[in-house]
Design a protein around this motif. Structure first.
Motif, PDB file in Angstrom:
ATOM      1  N   TRP A 214       0.815  -1.211   0.000  1.00 14.85           N
ATOM      2  CA  TRP A 214       0.000   0.000   0.000  1.00 14.85           C
ATOM      3  C   TRP A 214       0.856   1.273   0.000  1.00 14.85           C
ATOM      4  O   TRP A 214       2.010   1.283   0.355  1.00 14.85           O
ATOM      5  CB  TRP A 214      -0.986   0.009   1.162  1.00 14.85           C
ATOM      6  CG  TRP A 214      -0.428  -0.156   2.544  1.00 14.85           C
ATOM      7  CD1 TRP A 214      -0.119  -1.320   3.156  1.00 14.85           C
ATOM      8  CD2 TRP A 214      -0.153   0.878   3.484  1.00 14.85           C
ATOM      9  NE1 TRP A 214       0.342  -1.092   4.423  1.00 14.85           N
ATOM     10  CE2 TRP A 214       0.331   0.250   4.656  1.00 14.85           C
ATOM     11  CE3 TRP A 214      -0.272   2.262   3.468  1.00 14.85           C
ATOM     12  CZ2 TRP A 214       0.706   0.974   5.783  1.00 14.85           C
ATOM     13  CZ3 TRP A 214       0.101   2.992   4.589  1.00 14.85           C
ATOM     14  CH2 TRP A 214       0.579   2.352   5.722  1.00 14.85           C
TER      15      TRP A 214
ATOM     16  N   ASP B 270       0.573   1.387 -11.083  1.00 10.53           N
ATOM     17  CA  ASP B 270      -0.576   1.656 -11.958  1.00 10.53           C
ATOM     18  C   ASP B 270      -0.909   0.490 -12.880  1.00 10.53           C
ATOM     19  O   ASP B 270      -1.866   0.558 -13.651  1.00 10.53           O
ATOM     20  CB  ASP B 270      -0.349   2.919 -12.797  1.00 10.53           C
ATOM     21  CG  ASP B 270       0.927   2.871 -13.618  1.00 10.53           C
ATOM     22  OD1 ASP B 270       1.507   1.774 -13.768  1.00 10.53           O
ATOM     23  OD2 ASP B 270       1.356   3.933 -14.101  1.00 10.53           O
TER      24      ASP B 270
ATOM     25  N   ASN C 293      -7.621   3.272  -4.938  1.00 16.15           N
ATOM     26  CA  ASN C 293      -6.985   3.276  -6.250  1.00 16.15           C
ATOM     27  C   ASN C 293      -7.833   4.120  -7.213  1.00 16.15           C
ATOM     28  O   ASN C 293      -8.600   4.977  -6.770  1.00 16.15           O
ATOM     29  CB  ASN C 293      -6.817   1.848  -6.754  1.00 16.15           C
ATOM     30  CG  ASN C 293      -5.583   1.178  -6.187  1.00 16.15           C
ATOM     31  OD1 ASN C 293      -4.477   1.369  -6.673  1.00 16.15           O
ATOM     32  ND2 ASN C 293      -5.767   0.373  -5.142  1.00 16.15           N
ATOM     33  N   LYS C 294      -7.718   3.860  -8.504  1.00 11.32           N
ATOM     34  CA  LYS C 294      -8.476   4.621  -9.501  1.00 11.32           C
ATOM     35  C   LYS C 294      -9.212   3.678 -10.451  1.00 11.32           C
ATOM     36  O   LYS C 294      -9.396   3.975 -11.629  1.00 11.32           O
ATOM     37  CB  LYS C 294      -7.533   5.537 -10.286  1.00 11.32           C
ATOM     38  CG  LYS C 294      -6.799   6.545  -9.409  1.00 11.32           C
ATOM     39  CD  LYS C 294      -5.800   7.381 -10.199  1.00 11.32           C
ATOM     40  CE  LYS C 294      -5.056   8.337  -9.288  1.00 11.32           C
ATOM     41  NZ  LYS C 294      -4.058   9.152 -10.037  1.00 11.32           N
TER      42      LYS C 294
ATOM     43  N   MET D 188      -7.980  -3.320  -2.145  1.00  9.86           N
ATOM     44  CA  MET D 188      -7.647  -2.487  -3.299  1.00  9.86           C
ATOM     45  C   MET D 188      -8.294  -1.111  -3.171  1.00  9.86           C
ATOM     46  O   MET D 188      -8.528  -0.422  -4.166  1.00  9.86           O
ATOM     47  CB  MET D 188      -8.086  -3.178  -4.585  1.00  9.86           C
ATOM     48  CG  MET D 188      -7.279  -4.411  -4.899  1.00  9.86           C
ATOM     49  SD  MET D 188      -7.669  -5.070  -6.527  1.00  9.86           S
ATOM     50  CE  MET D 188      -9.361  -5.561  -6.249  1.00  9.86           C
TER      51      MET D 188
ATOM     52  N   ASN E 292     -12.688   4.088  -5.037  1.00  6.92           N
ATOM     53  CA  ASN E 292     -12.235   3.969  -6.419  1.00  6.92           C
ATOM     54  C   ASN E 292     -13.182   4.782  -7.310  1.00  6.92           C
ATOM     55  O   ASN E 292     -13.903   5.648  -6.807  1.00  6.92           O
ATOM     56  CB  ASN E 292     -12.200   2.497  -6.828  1.00  6.92           C
ATOM     57  CG  ASN E 292     -10.933   1.796  -6.355  1.00  6.92           C
ATOM     58  OD1 ASN E 292      -9.872   1.965  -6.927  1.00  6.92           O
ATOM     59  ND2 ASN E 292     -11.051   1.004  -5.285  1.00  6.92           N
TER      60      ASN E 292
ATOM     61  N   ASP F 124      -3.871  -1.254  -1.460  1.00  6.38           N
ATOM     62  CA  ASP F 124      -4.604  -0.001  -1.323  1.00  6.38           C
ATOM     63  C   ASP F 124      -3.691   1.213  -1.500  1.00  6.38           C
ATOM     64  O   ASP F 124      -2.488   1.158  -1.309  1.00  6.38           O
ATOM     65  CB  ASP F 124      -5.313   0.064   0.041  1.00  6.38           C
ATOM     66  CG  ASP F 124      -4.432  -0.362   1.196  1.00  6.38           C
ATOM     67  OD1 ASP F 124      -3.853  -1.450   1.106  1.00  6.38           O
ATOM     68  OD2 ASP F 124      -4.326   0.396   2.178  1.00  6.38           O
ATOM     69  N   SER F 125      -4.313   2.304  -1.927  1.00  5.49           N
ATOM     70  CA  SER F 125      -3.633   3.595  -2.115  1.00  5.49           C
ATOM     71  C   SER F 125      -2.507   3.504  -3.135  1.00  5.49           C
ATOM     72  O   SER F 125      -1.366   3.899  -2.883  1.00  5.49           O
ATOM     73  CB  SER F 125      -3.107   4.118  -0.773  1.00  5.49           C
ATOM     74  OG  SER F 125      -4.150   4.273   0.153  1.00  5.49           O
ATOM     75  N   ASN F 126      -2.841   2.985  -4.313  1.00  3.83           N
ATOM     76  CA  ASN F 126      -1.956   3.008  -5.468  1.00  3.83           C
ATOM     77  C   ASN F 126      -2.675   3.726  -6.610  1.00  3.83           C
ATOM     78  O   ASN F 126      -3.642   4.450  -6.364  1.00  3.83           O
ATOM     79  CB  ASN F 126      -1.541   1.588  -5.852  1.00  3.83           C
ATOM     80  CG  ASN F 126      -0.388   1.079  -5.003  1.00  3.83           C
ATOM     81  OD1 ASN F 126       0.759   1.445  -5.229  1.00  3.83           O
ATOM     82  ND2 ASN F 126      -0.693   0.240  -4.021  1.00  3.83           N
ATOM     83  N   ASN F 127      -2.230   3.526  -7.839  1.00  3.61           N
ATOM     84  CA  ASN F 127      -2.823   4.217  -8.995  1.00  3.61           C
ATOM     85  C   ASN F 127      -3.433   3.263 -10.011  1.00  3.61           C
ATOM     86  O   ASN F 127      -3.518   3.576 -11.195  1.00  3.61           O
ATOM     87  CB  ASN F 127      -1.762   5.087  -9.686  1.00  3.61           C
ATOM     88  CG  ASN F 127      -1.242   6.196  -8.796  1.00  3.61           C
ATOM     89  OD1 ASN F 127      -1.978   6.733  -7.968  1.00  3.61           O
ATOM     90  ND2 ASN F 127       0.031   6.539  -8.947  1.00  3.61           N
ATOM     91  N   LEU F 128      -3.876   2.114  -9.566  1.00  2.44           N
ATOM     92  CA  LEU F 128      -4.448   1.120 -10.477  1.00  2.44           C
ATOM     93  C   LEU F 128      -5.759   1.627 -11.079  1.00  2.44           C
ATOM     94  O   LEU F 128      -6.659   2.067 -10.362  1.00  2.44           O
ATOM     95  CB  LEU F 128      -4.704  -0.183  -9.734  1.00  2.44           C
ATOM     96  CG  LEU F 128      -3.464  -0.930  -9.228  1.00  2.44           C
ATOM     97  CD1 LEU F 128      -3.855  -2.033  -8.274  1.00  2.44           C
ATOM     98  CD2 LEU F 128      -2.668  -1.484 -10.407  1.00  2.44           C
TER      99      LEU F 128
END
Length: 438
Positions: free
Chosen positions: A138, A143, A188-189, A185, A212, A162-166
């Motif tokens: 996290w 991405d 993210n995005k 997850m 998300n 969690d707290s990534n740019n996927l």
């Protein structure tokens, strides 16, 4: 498993991320042990002990080590090479692998690569970590995930992404994680989820998808998650829920869908959720509820419908909720309540109806709520209360009627409330009103 597999695993972890590639040639195992002891395992006195310990952890083809790998690894561990602008694994890596190697239980360990500014995870980066139980990734910048990224983690029980740019996941992203219990997850995005994304997670018990950008879910997205108990879909942009979305989640206990854009629910939306205990639909745009919406939720204990746009409720809206203990209808647009609305809620203990537009209540509105302990009616537009409104609330402990338009109360309006401990009331000539009502 031997020294060189640990080297290769860390080589993949460090060299892969930093794009450090070199030709392969043999390295003397004893030299590796000595350098490893100096760099990673300072607390191990005897190189033979280290070799023995590492042998238990992983295996390695000693003819497959880049000849300059050890020097590059040494440099990466020096502080001057740390750069937050690139993907860095250094930080706690040394301590983490030291912990793995020296642990008494080498059949179970975890790796924490959180907050390392990682942007990518090279393919097969986790090869050799078959006994890994928890992987924390996290707060990075990841991405994209290769479909085989986690293939070799057959004993992984908890994966935190969690707290990534996927923004998307391939259908095979989680292949090989048959015993995974927790997948996070959130933050993210993610815009959408492909059908089959979770198909192989037959042991999953908790799934966090909150925060998300999801706008819709396919009706079979959760197929195969027979053991799932906790599902968080809050803080997305869901406009609707397809029929059958939750049909196969027979063990689900907690479902959170608050802070979305839902305007309506089909009557069969929650079919199949016989074990559901908590349902949070707050902070959506629901303007009505169809008959039978909650019919199959016989074990539901808490229902949150606050901060929606509900203007009316049918008298049978809450049919089938015999075990419900908490009902939150606050901050809606309710102008009236039909007689019998709460008749089936025999076990209800807490009822929030504050911040609505109620002007009146029928005298038998709360008759069936014999176990009710807390009733919030504040911030409505009540002009009067009918005699006997609270007569059957023998277990009521807290009653709040603040900020209404009450100027008088029927005499003995509070008769029968022997267990009342707190009465929240303010209005016109409060002392005069209360003296007449008691």
């Amino acid at each position: 498993m031997g020294v060189k597999n640990l080297l290769m695993m860390q080589a993949n972890l460090v060299a892969g991320i930093f794009m450090l590639f070199a030709a392969c040639s043999p390295v003397i195992p004893q030299q590796e042990v000595e350098i490893l002891k100096e760099i990673l395992f300072e607390n191990v006195d005897e190189s033979t002990d280290l070799l023995k310990t590492l042998t238990v952890i992983m295996k390695f083809n000693e003819n497959n080590v880049p000849d300059d790998l050890l020097e590059k690894r040494r440099k990466l561990f020096e502080k001057r090479y740390y750069n937050e602008e690139v993907a860095v694994v250094v930080g706690n890596l040394r301590k983490r692998f030291d912990y793995i190697a020296l642990s008494e239980n080498l059949d179970s360990y975890e790796i924490d690569l959180s907050e390392r500014n990682l942007a990518v995870l090279p393919k097969d980066i986790f090869t050799g970590l078959r006994n890994l139980k928890k992987l924390n990734l996290w707060y990075n910048r990841i991405d994209y995930l290769e479909s085989s990224t986690f293939n070799n983690l057959s004993n992984l029980q908890r994966l935190e992404l969690d707290s990534n740019n996927l923004t998307a996941l391939s259908s095979g992203t989680f292949n090989g994680l048959e015993i995974l219990e927790v997948l996070d997850m959130s933050g993210n995005k993610l815009n959408c989820l492909q059908p089959g994304t979770f198909n192989n997670l037959s042991n999953l018990q908790r799934l966090e998808l909150d925060s998300n950008n999801l706008t819709a879910l396919s009706s079979n997205i959760f197929n195969g998650l027979d053991k799932l108990e906790d599902l968080n879909l809050s803080w997305n942009k869901l406009n609707s829920l397809q029929p059958g979305t939750f049909n196969n989640l027979s063990n689900l206990k907690y479902l959170r869908i608050h802070k979305n854009h839902l305007t309506a629910l089909l009557s069969n939306t929650f079919n199949g959720l016989e074990k559901l205990e908590v349902l949070d639909l707050s902070w959506n745009n629901l303007n009505s509820l169809q008959p039978g919406t909650f019919n199959n939720l016989s074990k539901l204990q808490k229902l949150e419908l606050d901060n929606n746009n509900l203007a009316a409720l049918l008298s049978d809206t809450f049919n089938g909720l015999e075990k419900l203990e908490v009902l939150d209808l606050s901050s809606n647009n309710l102008e009236s309540l039909q007689p019998g609305t709460f008749n089936n809620l025999k076990n209800l203990q807490t009822l929030y109806i504050y911040k609505n537009s109620l002007t009146a209540l029928s005298s038998d509105m709360f008759n069936a709520l014999e176990k009710l302990e807390l009733l919030y009616l504040s911030s409505n537009k009540l002009n009067s209360l009918q005699p006997g409104t609270f007569n059957n609330l023998s277990n009521l402990k807290n009653l709040y009627i603040r900020h209404n338009n009450l100027t008088s109360l029927p005499k003995n309006i509070f008769t029968g409330l022997e267990k009342l401990k707190s009465l929240g009331f303010c209005g016109y000539k409060i002392d005069k009103i209360l003296s007449k009502a008691t």
